[in-house]
Design a protein around this motif. Structure first.
Motif, PDB file in Angstrom:
ATOM      1  N   ASP A  29      11.128 -32.904 -28.625  1.00  0.00           N
ATOM      2  CA  ASP A  29      12.527 -33.017 -29.046  1.00  0.00           C
ATOM      3  C   ASP A  29      12.663 -32.555 -30.496  1.00  0.00           C
ATOM      4  O   ASP A  29      11.668 -32.433 -31.216  1.00  0.00           O
ATOM      5  N   ALA A  30      13.893 -32.342 -30.903  1.00  0.00           N
ATOM      6  CA  ALA A  30      14.158 -31.791 -32.234  1.00  0.00           C
ATOM      7  C   ALA A  30      13.745 -32.746 -33.353  1.00  0.00           C
ATOM      8  O   ALA A  30      13.188 -32.314 -34.362  1.00  0.00           O
ATOM      9  N   GLU A  31      14.021 -34.022 -33.180  1.00  0.00           N
ATOM     10  CA  GLU A  31      13.696 -34.997 -34.223  1.00  0.00           C
ATOM     11  C   GLU A  31      12.193 -34.995 -34.514  1.00  0.00           C
ATOM     12  O   GLU A  31      11.771 -34.918 -35.666  1.00  0.00           O
ATOM     13  N   MET A  64      11.422 -22.459 -31.394  1.00  0.00           N
ATOM     14  CA  MET A  64      12.430 -23.496 -31.194  1.00  0.00           C
ATOM     15  C   MET A  64      13.249 -23.240 -29.936  1.00  0.00           C
ATOM     16  O   MET A  64      13.991 -22.256 -29.859  1.00  0.00           O
ATOM     17  N   LEU A  69      17.985 -28.379 -26.453  1.00  0.00           N
ATOM     18  CA  LEU A  69      17.243 -29.633 -26.537  1.00  0.00           C
ATOM     19  C   LEU A  69      18.207 -30.805 -26.393  1.00  0.00           C
ATOM     20  O   LEU A  69      19.376 -30.692 -26.753  1.00  0.00           O
ATOM     21  N   ASP A 106      20.291 -30.451 -30.737  1.00  0.00           N
ATOM     22  CA  ASP A 106      19.884 -29.182 -30.139  1.00  0.00           C
ATOM     23  C   ASP A 106      19.140 -28.313 -31.154  1.00  0.00           C
ATOM     24  O   ASP A 106      19.047 -28.635 -32.343  1.00  0.00           O
ATOM     25  N   GLY A 107      18.588 -27.222 -30.667  1.00  0.00           N
ATOM     26  CA  GLY A 107      17.816 -26.325 -31.513  1.00  0.00           C
ATOM     27  C   GLY A 107      18.633 -25.667 -32.607  1.00  0.00           C
ATOM     28  O   GLY A 107      18.120 -25.347 -33.677  1.00  0.00           O
ATOM     29  N   ALA A 124      18.853 -28.377 -35.313  1.00  0.00           N
ATOM     30  CA  ALA A 124      17.522 -28.574 -35.901  1.00  0.00           C
ATOM     31  C   ALA A 124      17.181 -27.412 -36.835  1.00  0.00           C
ATOM     32  O   ALA A 124      16.655 -27.616 -37.938  1.00  0.00           O
ATOM     33  N   THR A 125      17.510 -26.197 -36.411  1.00  0.00           N
ATOM     34  CA  THR A 125      17.252 -25.025 -37.251  1.00  0.00           C
ATOM     35  C   THR A 125      18.058 -25.102 -38.538  1.00  0.00           C
ATOM     36  O   THR A 125      17.525 -24.860 -39.631  1.00  0.00           O
ATOM     37  N   VAL A 135       8.694 -26.388 -30.222  1.00  0.00           N
ATOM     38  CA  VAL A 135       9.651 -27.469 -29.984  1.00  0.00           C
ATOM     39  C   VAL A 135      10.343 -27.126 -28.666  1.00  0.00           C
ATOM     40  O   VAL A 135      11.158 -26.216 -28.598  1.00  0.00           O
TER      41      VAL A 135
END
Length: 126
Positions: free
Chosen positions: A33-35, A51, A55, A59-60, A63-64, A7
């Motif tokens: 992107d994260a999505e 990751m 982003l 952001d990462g 997302a994490t 990602v």
């Protein structure tokens, strides 16, 4: 076969890293992107996620947190990749749920060692 999800919003970085990992025998999925990355993670259940933390939009870090909060994806190891090498950045990545942390520019031998270690830990847990 081990599947790695990258990602990364930088097309150049994403393409370079994916080529290098494919040459090493990994199957590679990519998201800009994260999505998209979160969708791919849920759909394809990769062996590990690399990751980027910086982003756009989501952001990462976020997302994490979302991936680790999801019962389906929480066991997937996530390795944070970031240009941030400041004191505390590694700890912030771990607190967000990342299983390890590496800095950019990527040094492939070091990254491969971290990937192998995380995959071995994930295998031992399952």
């Amino acid at each position: 076969m081990v599947t790695i999800l990258i990602v990364e919003d930088s097309e150049l970085s994403r393409d370079m890293l994916s080529r290098r990992l494919r040459r090493r025998g990994f199957e590679v999925l990519t998201a800009a992107d994260a999505e998209t990355g979160m969708d791919i993670a849920q759909r394809d259940m990769p062996s590990i996620i690399l990751m980027d933390m910086s982003l756009p939009l989501i952001d990462g870090w976020e997302a994490t947190r979302r991936l680790k909060a999801n019962d389906e994806t929480r066991a997937i190891p996530i390795l944070a990749l970031t240009a941030h090498a400041m004191a505390g950045d590694r700890q912030s990545a771990i607190e967000a749920g990342c299983d390890d942390y590496d800095t950019k520019p990527v040094e492939l031998p070091r990254l491969l060692g971290k990937i192998e270690r995380l995959l071995a830990l994930a295998q031992a847990r399952s």
